[in-house]
Motif scaffolding. Structure first.
Motif, mmCIF file in Angstrom:
data_model
loop_
_atom_site.group_PDB
_atom_site.id
_atom_site.type_symbol
_atom_site.label_atom_id
_atom_site.label_comp_id
_atom_site.label_asym_id
_atom_site.label_seq_id
_atom_site.Cartn_x
_atom_site.Cartn_y
_atom_site.Cartn_z
ATOM 1 N N SER A 174 -0.692 0.865 -10.962
ATOM 2 C CA SER A 174 -1.620 1.132 -9.871
ATOM 3 C C SER A 174 -2.145 -0.191 -9.342
ATOM 4 O O SER A 174 -1.764 -1.249 -9.833
ATOM 5 C CB SER A 174 -2.772 2.015 -10.359
ATOM 6 O OG SER A 174 -3.507 1.327 -11.357
ATOM 7 N N HIS A 175 -3.016 -0.110 -8.350
ATOM 8 C CA HIS A 175 -3.693 -1.311 -7.868
ATOM 9 C C HIS A 175 -5.083 -0.940 -7.370
ATOM 10 O O HIS A 175 -5.350 0.212 -7.045
ATOM 11 C CB HIS A 175 -2.881 -2.042 -6.796
ATOM 12 C CG HIS A 175 -2.780 -1.301 -5.497
ATOM 13 N ND1 HIS A 175 -1.806 -0.374 -5.243
ATOM 14 C CD2 HIS A 175 -3.548 -1.352 -4.387
ATOM 15 C CE1 HIS A 175 -1.970 0.121 -4.028
ATOM 16 N NE2 HIS A 175 -3.034 -0.456 -3.482
ATOM 17 N N THR A 183 -5.419 3.083 -6.653
ATOM 18 C CA THR A 183 -4.352 3.893 -6.088
ATOM 19 C C THR A 183 -3.174 3.875 -7.053
ATOM 20 O O THR A 183 -2.741 2.806 -7.482
ATOM 21 C CB THR A 183 -3.897 3.318 -4.727
ATOM 22 O OG1 THR A 183 -4.999 3.336 -3.832
ATOM 23 C CG2 THR A 183 -2.762 4.121 -4.143
ATOM 24 N N GLU A 218 0.669 4.117 -8.133
ATOM 25 C CA GLU A 218 1.942 3.775 -7.494
ATOM 26 C C GLU A 218 2.969 4.900 -7.627
ATOM 27 O O GLU A 218 3.983 4.890 -6.935
ATOM 28 C CB GLU A 218 2.514 2.488 -8.113
ATOM 29 C CG GLU A 218 1.574 1.297 -8.043
ATOM 30 C CD GLU A 218 1.330 0.815 -6.621
ATOM 31 O OE1 GLU A 218 2.183 1.057 -5.747
ATOM 32 O OE2 GLU A 218 0.271 0.207 -6.396
ATOM 33 N N GLN A 219 2.713 5.831 -8.521
ATOM 34 C CA GLN A 219 3.588 6.989 -8.697
ATOM 35 C C GLN A 219 2.742 8.140 -9.204
ATOM 36 O O GLN A 219 1.595 7.936 -9.598
ATOM 37 C CB GLN A 219 4.724 6.677 -9.677
ATOM 38 C CG GLN A 219 4.240 6.397 -11.085
ATOM 39 C CD GLN A 219 5.327 5.871 -12.001
ATOM 40 O OE1 GLN A 219 6.026 4.932 -11.642
ATOM 41 N NE2 GLN A 219 5.464 6.454 -13.168
#
Length: 72
Positions: A32-33, A55, A57-58
């Motif tokens: 995530s980031h 957020t 990423e998957q």
């Protein structure tokens, strides 16, 4: 949202990479980031924390809203 300590406020920035693990799904780690960090702190029992919005990423169908997660 993920709370983080006041001492880390200068180190957590938008765009920073993170990994999220979930207590309910052993072995699952999702990249995530940091999307944003709160400009205002929350204080509970004289402990100052800020919040970061992350957020993923998957996605994974085993993840549910409200599950306990650990962020590194």
């Amino acid at each position: 949202m993920v709370p983080f300590a006041e001492a880390d406020a200068g180190r957590v920035v938008a765009g920073q990479a993170a990994t999220i693990g979930f207590d309910a799904v052993t072995g699952l780690s999702i990249p995530s980031h940091v999307l944003a960090t709160a400009a205002t702190a929350t204080v509970t029992s004289n402990v100052v924390n800020y919040n970061a919005t992350l957020t993923l990423e998957q996605t994974d169908r085993r993840i549910r809203a409200g599950q306990t997660a650990n962020v590194t």
